[in-house]
Write an enzyme that holds these catalytic residues in place. Structure first.
Site, short mmCIF file in Angstrom:
data_model
loop_
_atom_site.label_atom_id
_atom_site.label_comp_id
_atom_site.label_asym_id
_atom_site.label_seq_id
_atom_site.Cartn_x
_atom_site.Cartn_y
_atom_site.Cartn_z
N SER A 106 32.97 -8.51 60.37
CA SER A 106 33.12 -8.45 61.53
C SER A 106 32.78 -10.48 62.10
CB SER A 106 31.76 -8.04 62.11
OG SER A 106 31.43 -7.70 62.63
N ASP A 111 42.46 -20.74 64.42
CA ASP A 111 43.48 -20.37 65.38
C ASP A 111 43.86 -21.90 66.20
OD1 ASP A 111 44.25 -18.51 63.91
OD2 ASP A 111 43.83 -17.16 65.63
N LYS A 124 36.83 -5.92 58.58
CA LYS A 124 36.02 -5.21 60.05
C LYS A 124 35.88 -5.81 61.19
CE LYS A 124 32.31 -2.35 61.40
NZ LYS A 124 32.74 -2.75 63.50
#
Length: 415
Positions: A318, A329, A343
């Protein structure tokens, strides 16, 4: 969670296609108590015709035909309860979506759920979720009954007391695990080594840890070892204290540990990302079923600009995955450990007038590079798997230099 701790339930509400369902419920209950098993023709017309294009081919006549035949021919008609039939029909419809995080709560179940998310419950301290349709331990929380009993990430829960978990939703399993403080629940666990064992656990008040900070000296460099356990209501303030301490102590590098962090609040993940990213950089993309999306951006000053390595594993879920994906990134920060849980979805809770509720997945999370977190998880750049043998695991101390292979690899990369 899901979770022993219920996370990611957005505050906004959806009011879209519930009128037909409410009319269906009304027709069923009124019809039953009036001694009629069919709804009135106006209600039938509303159910069948008041639909948008998506539902134009749905014919509710079949539902009523089955309803009638059941009530006409069932051997023990006195045992048929219209309300139970209604809730069973709705529950079956919701379950057919095949999403373990989308579930329907009958009124009594919804009351329990509301108590749980408000914190008035006893638990055992594990985040759970469905993986390959098997109830799985996402992460045991530090210093809880589950952690002290030796339950670890990715173990499978086969039974809760005597109830088989195969057909349980995540939320149904959570309800069974939680209960009155001081009472016992027994989990039948399939271990990482393939052995099955019963683990009795005494329910307790679960205090969810937040942030730990320590320092490691290496080659005349000071490395801040910062571990985040959950993204709860107080993590922003606790992280700010830790970040200020890191800056005041002039740490040269950081190891950010998100292992066994089951996630929590989206806003907290975005706020913490702002300590590492420049203002305006994308933290996460929320993609909805209609093709629309929301982009959440960092709103900080990137004060923590020093070299960083992050630790993740199968218990990172999550909000943990959001933060890991954002730093990976945007800054190319190395991820060490094992693939995260996967998740990556957002749920909303829709309450109905009868006290029941629908918890429904409304969106999926994508990393800044557009990679879906849901089900797939995030791969570690440097894969260091911990042993699956129970005895070998006992020799490992997470967070202790020399006894934690993943932490040792992070230190090696920071040299």
């Amino acid at each position: 969670m899901e979770l022993e701790t219920q996370n990611n339930i957005a505050e906004k509400k959806i009011k879209k296609f519930y009128l037909p369902i409410l009319l269906l419920a009304f027709g069923l209950v009124i019809g039953y108590f009036a001694g009629q098993y069919k709804p009135s023709e106006p209600i039938k017309r509303l159910i069948n015709n008041n639909q948008d294009v998506t539902y134009k081919d749905v014919n509710f006549d079949l539902f009523w035909q089955v309803w009638d035949k059941l009530n006409q021919k069932y051997v023990d008609k006195s045992s048929l309860d219209a309300e139970k039939l209604l809730y069973g029909a709705i529950g079956g419809m919701v379950n057919s979506a095949g999403d373990p995080y989308t579930t329907y709560f009958e009124p009594q179940e919804n009351n329990k759920f509301q108590e749980e998310i408000s914190g008035s419950f006893g638990g055992v301290g594990i985040e759970i979720g469905k993986k390959d349709n098997i109830l799985t331990v996402v992460a045991p929380l530090k210093d809880t009954p589950a952690a002290k009993a030796g339950i670890v990430t990715n173990e499978k829960i086969l039974k809760i007391d005597s109830k088989d978990t195969q057909d349980l939703s995540t939320d149904e399993a959570v309800t069974l695990i939680r209960g009155k403080i001081g009472t016992t629940v027994t989990l039948n666990i399939l271990g990482l080594n393939g052995e099955v064992r019963d683990v009795p656990l005494i329910r307790a008040t679960i205090k969810i840890p937040t942030v730990d900070l320590s320092y490691i000296e290496q080659s005349d460099k000071k490395i801040a070892y910062l571990r985040i356990y959950s993204f709860n209501q107080i993590v922003d303030g606790e992280f700010k204290k830790a970040a200020q301490d890191i800056l005041n102590n002039k740490a040269d590098k950081i190891i950010l540990d998100l292992r066994n962090n089951p996630g929590g609040l989206l806003n907290s993940a975005i706020n913490i990302a702002g300590w590492f990213l420049t203002k305006g950089q994308v933290v996460v993309i929320e993609e909805y079923g209609n093709g629309q999306s929301d982009v959440y951006r960092a709103d900080g000053n990137a004060l923590l600009k020093m070299p960083i390595v992050m630790l993740i594993n199968g218990g990172s879920a999550s909000a943990s995955e959001i933060l890991a994906g954002a730093l990976h990134d945007n800054r190319g920060i190395k991820l060490v450990g094992e693939k995260s849980f996967g998740k990556g979805s957002v749920q909303e809770l829709e309450n109905f007038a009868d006290g029941s509720a629908l918890k429904v997945t409304i969106a999926k999370w994508l990393t800044p590079n557009g990679i879906s977190i849901s089900k797939k998880g995030i791969e570690a750049d440097v894969k260091i798997e911990l042993p699956k043998d129970v005895k070998a695991l006992e020799a490992i101390e997470i967070g202790k230099q020399g006894k934690d292979p993943q932490l040792d690899k992070a230190l090696e990369l920071l040299k």
